[in-house]
Design an enzyme around this catalytic site. Structure first.
Site, PDB file in Angstrom:
ATOM      1  N   HIS A  42       0.795  -1.216   0.000  1.00 22.94           N
ATOM      2  CA  HIS A  42       0.000   0.000   0.000  1.00 22.94           C
ATOM      3  C   HIS A  42       0.840   1.284   0.000  1.00 22.94           C
ATOM      4  O   HIS A  42       0.503   2.263  -0.649  1.00 22.94           O
ATOM      5  CB  HIS A  42      -0.928  -0.025   1.212  1.00 22.94           C
ATOM      6  CG  HIS A  42      -1.672   1.252   1.402  1.00 22.94           C
ATOM      7  ND1 HIS A  42      -2.777   1.574   0.649  1.00 22.94           N
ATOM      8  CD2 HIS A  42      -1.443   2.303   2.205  1.00 22.94           C
ATOM      9  CE1 HIS A  42      -3.201   2.763   1.010  1.00 22.94           C
ATOM     10  NE2 HIS A  42      -2.414   3.222   1.954  1.00 22.94           N
ATOM     11  N   ARG A  75     -10.578   2.835  -7.694  1.00 30.29           N
ATOM     12  CA  ARG A  75     -10.793   1.984  -6.522  1.00 30.29           C
ATOM     13  C   ARG A  75     -11.745   2.737  -5.610  1.00 30.29           C
ATOM     14  O   ARG A  75     -11.393   3.788  -5.101  1.00 30.29           O
ATOM     15  CB  ARG A  75      -9.475   1.739  -5.793  1.00 30.29           C
ATOM     16  CG  ARG A  75      -8.415   1.130  -6.673  1.00 30.29           C
ATOM     17  CD  ARG A  75      -7.158   0.851  -5.864  1.00 30.29           C
ATOM     18  NE  ARG A  75      -6.234   0.025  -6.621  1.00 30.29           N
ATOM     19  CZ  ARG A  75      -5.200   0.494  -7.312  1.00 30.29           C
ATOM     20  NH1 ARG A  75      -4.949   1.788  -7.314  1.00 30.29           N
ATOM     21  NH2 ARG A  75      -4.409  -0.315  -7.981  1.00 30.29           N
ATOM     22  N   ARG A  92     -14.632   0.392 -10.115  1.00 28.29           N
ATOM     23  CA  ARG A  92     -14.635  -0.974  -9.598  1.00 28.29           C
ATOM     24  C   ARG A  92     -15.471  -0.995  -8.327  1.00 28.29           C
ATOM     25  O   ARG A  92     -15.254  -0.177  -7.438  1.00 28.29           O
ATOM     26  CB  ARG A  92     -13.208  -1.426  -9.289  1.00 28.29           C
ATOM     27  CG  ARG A  92     -13.146  -2.863  -8.787  1.00 28.29           C
ATOM     28  CD  ARG A  92     -11.727  -3.273  -8.468  1.00 28.29           C
ATOM     29  NE  ARG A  92     -11.200  -2.535  -7.331  1.00 28.29           N
ATOM     30  CZ  ARG A  92      -9.941  -2.596  -6.917  1.00 28.29           C
ATOM     31  NH1 ARG A  92      -9.074  -3.324  -7.575  1.00 28.29           N
ATOM     32  NH2 ARG A  92      -9.546  -1.902  -5.882  1.00 28.29           N
ATOM     33  N   ASP A 145      -3.208  -9.190  -8.421  1.00 29.87           N
ATOM     34  CA  ASP A 145      -3.848 -10.327  -7.772  1.00 29.87           C
ATOM     35  C   ASP A 145      -3.682 -11.604  -8.585  1.00 29.87           C
ATOM     36  O   ASP A 145      -3.460 -12.669  -8.034  1.00 29.87           O
ATOM     37  CB  ASP A 145      -5.334 -10.047  -7.520  1.00 29.87           C
ATOM     38  CG  ASP A 145      -5.531  -9.227  -6.246  1.00 29.87           C
ATOM     39  OD1 ASP A 145      -4.622  -9.262  -5.392  1.00 29.87           O
ATOM     40  OD2 ASP A 145      -6.565  -8.567  -6.110  1.00 29.87           O
TER      41      ASP A 145
END
Lengths: 83, 591
Positions: free
Chosen positions: B192, B299, B335, B457
């Site tokens: 992050h 996001r 998203r 991912d």
């Protein structure tokens, strides 16, 4: 203690929170061990299993009220249901 | 302080020169034991009490923002709060300060040690393990003692912000203007802190394991986030060298930004849209400035984290409309909530033993329909901006897609019935980020309007690597033959079905990987805005013929080491000057 897992973290938290509402000195007694009912850490270290009998002792102005309230919490399983 | 250099992983490029300031430190190892003079004992006790009370307030605030559906989490936090407010815990720590004449941090550490001893003797395993909760609570208090956002507020000058680790919740509310750079002990290439650094255009180094032992608050340091170094107490020569390097880097950056508005097109005319990944709505101002052709991935999680309650539909509608409006007529892809227990309530999650494989993302939304429906309503309403699109994350198969679409259809019916303006034809896509989705890409492609391949991912799930775990992060290989074949298969399936496919993930912003993606003919690449100018410049210097050739060779390689070597050599030979300042997510040691 009617809760299936005994006096585990959540009931212990509820019990300590409730005890803290009273001015009286409140003790929880199991066999020869006596702990502060306002301390979740103390209650947890008693490691009370289901079906175990405990003694509550309170001394102070609101002792009677405190005992009635806390006893009731044990009776209704700290609102944790059957499971 | 003796002069020395420690190494870490560069995650947001740049150089910063300035003073260190720690926002938090780890509990166990680095807790300093200091003797306190009798005169200072009252002040030390007050400091300890204040830390308890601030930690309590913070936890209470967290507790208050837990939505009613997450009763389990609320109960866990309640337990923690009761522990934090346990009169015995504070009393014990205060007594330690008194009796031993030691600092608050050590006094608390010692109190926990004593309590741990008592717990260790408990037979009931469940109750014995509650010492972990006590430990978490103590860590929260300790972090209040060793520095915090609060403390940063009282600092006048700009600092290089250091921490054991920065969780998304730590960085909410940080005063960005006071931060020159980030450095953390924990973290890996894709953590992050990197996302945050890049989105704020602030240099960042993570995984600097010696950070806390080597640096104290106020130490003068050079943070080199081009090579991944922190130099403590540099000499004059080093200072001069780095000042110069900083100047050159900033010049280069300025230069590429000048040309960033030109279209993303290869020399031989292959057009690829270069879009932005956004985490914070405020970042949208930078998108056009840096040459972004729309938002490939917004996001939506942040607006759920930076607050005490859940955002209302109206707030979300406004946020989404503003965002889509800012890049109109370029595409803006939203998203839907991609939260797991790690992001929603750090450290107090669902107590899942493995959150990456747990109740997260679309699965979470399908379990918490009121949260999901509120967001879908807002998205449908923001869909009146025709450039807006939505996509579901972490779809594993058709059933999940259908379940989500059923909720969407229900939302549309409601909106229609209520006569609320919305766009029932808003494009709906999915993130392809699970190996299962890759394998059935042909089936999924028939039922959605577009694909977006989430490589971060996908790589994790395909290779079974937790990218934030530094012990295995070296196995996180973006160009692993299995990953490349997965991406290619997905792109081909999309094109066969006549839908667009974009790629978002670190790979899209890696200068070494982009030519391969071009060879696969992705329609767009989406990346952190900061990376757009450099990537566009590389696209504009390459030819599709070269990319085709490179892809062909790469697909013939049998292992990732060969692929990495081949890619680095080829790309480096083609654009040597472009790559001076780049660090690649490929392992650089082999060059």
């Amino acid at each position: 203690v009617r809760n299936e897992l005994g006096l585990h973290a959540r009931p212990a938290a509820r019990l300590a929170q409730a005890a803290q509402q009273f001015d009286s000195d409140i003790k929880l007694v199991l066999d020869d061990r006596e702990v502060d009912c306002k301390s979740i850490l103390d209650i947890l270290t008693l490691a009370v299993p289901q079906g175990c009998g405990l003694e509550l002792r309170a001394s102070g102005e609101d002792a009677g009220e405190a005992l009635a309230k806390l006893e009731n919490m044990f009776k209704n399983r700290f609102e944790e249901g059957q499971g | 302080v003796s002069r020395r250099t420690i190494s870490g992983i560069p995650v947001s490029s740049g150089i910063a020169i300035g003073k260190a300031f720690f926002m938090n430190k780890r509990l166990s190892k680095s807790i300093p034991r200091q003797a306190i003079s009798p005169d200072d004992i009252p002040a030390e006790k007050a400091r300890l009490e204040e830390a308890f009370s601030r930690a309590g307030d913070e936890l209470q605030a967290l507790r208050d923002k837990v939505p009613p559906e997450l009763r389990e989490q609320a109960l866990i936090i309640d337990t923690h709060l009761t522990m934090l407010r346990d009169p015995k815990l504070l009393r014990r720590a205060l007594d330690n300060v008194d009796e031993m004449g030691i600092n608050a941090e050590w006094a608390l550490f010692k109190a926990i040690k004593e309590i741990r001893k008592v717990f260790e003797s408990i037979d009931d395993e469940y109750i014995r393990e509650r010492i972990q909760d006590v430990r978490l609570v103590a860590e929260r208090v300790t972090s209040k003692l060793t520095g915090s956002v609060q403390a940063l507020k009282s600092i006048e000058s700009r600092v290089i912000l250091m921490a054991h680790d920065l969780a998304p919740s730590d960085t909410v509310g940080l005063d960005v203007n006071k931060i020159m750079a980030f450095a953390t002990t924990m973290g890996a290439k894709t953590s992050h802190t990197g996302i945050l650094g890049r989105s704020l255009r602030i240099p960042a180094v993570v995984g600097a394991t010696e950070l806390e032992d080597s640096i104290q608050d106020g130490d003068f340091v050079i943070l080199d986030a081009l090579q991944g170094k922190v130099i403590i107490d540099p000499d004059e020569d080093e200072l001069a060298e780095y000042a110069d390097r900083k100047y050159q880097f900033e010049n280069y950056t300025k230069n590429i930004i000048k040309q960033c508005r030109l279209p993303g097109e290869t020399v031989d005319g292959y057009r690829v849209r270069v879009m932005a990944n956004l985490e914070l709505a405020e970042e949208v101002r930078g998108v056009r400035e840096l040459g972004g052709e729309g938002i490939g991935l917004y996001r939506t999680e942040y607006s759920y984290m930076n607050r005490e309650d859940m955002p209302t539909e109206e707030e979300l509608v406004k946020e989404y409309l503003d965002l889509a409006g800012a890049v109109y007529p370029d595409r803006c892809v939203f998203r839907t909530l991609d939260m797991g227990s790690d992001k929603l309530l750090p450290a107090y999650g669902l107590e899942e033993s493995n959150p990456a494989l747990g109740l997260r993302s679309i699965r979470f939304c399908l379990e918490h329909l009121d949260i999901f429906k509120t967001q879908l309503r807002a998205l449908m309403r923001a869909g009146v901006m025709e450039n807006a699109a939505l996509m579901y994350p972490m779809v594993s198969g058709l059933q999940e897609l259908h379940a989500a679409n059923r909720v969407l259809a229900e939302v549309k019916r409601e909106l229609k019935k209520e006569r609320v303006e919305h766009n029932p034809d808003m494009p709906v896509g999915i993130m392809v980020e699970l190996p299962s989705a890759v394998m059935i890409a042909e089936l999924l492609a028939q039922e959605v309007d577009f694909f977006s391949i989430g490589t971060n991912d996908l790589i994790q799930y395909a290779l079974g690597i937790d990218r934030a775990n530094k012990f295995v992060s070296h196995l996180y290989q973006p160009l692993h033959p299995a990953v490349l074949r997965s991406i290619k298969h997905t792109v081909d399936a999309a094109h066969q079905a006549g839908i667009e496919v974009s790629l978002c993930g670190e790979v899209a912003s890696d200068p070494y990987c982009v030519p391969i993606l071009l060879g696969m003919q992705v329609d767009c690449v989406s990346m952190t805005p900061q990376a757009i100018p450099g990537i566009k410049r590389i696209i504009r210097q390459t030819t599709m013929a070269d990319c085709d050739e490179l892809l062909k060779q790469v697909l013939e390689c049998r292992n990732v080491t060969t692929i990495n070597r081949l890619v680095k050599e080829t790309v480096f030979n083609n654009y040597p000057e472009e790559l001076t300042f780049y660090s690649s997510i490929l392992d650089m040691e082999e060059v």
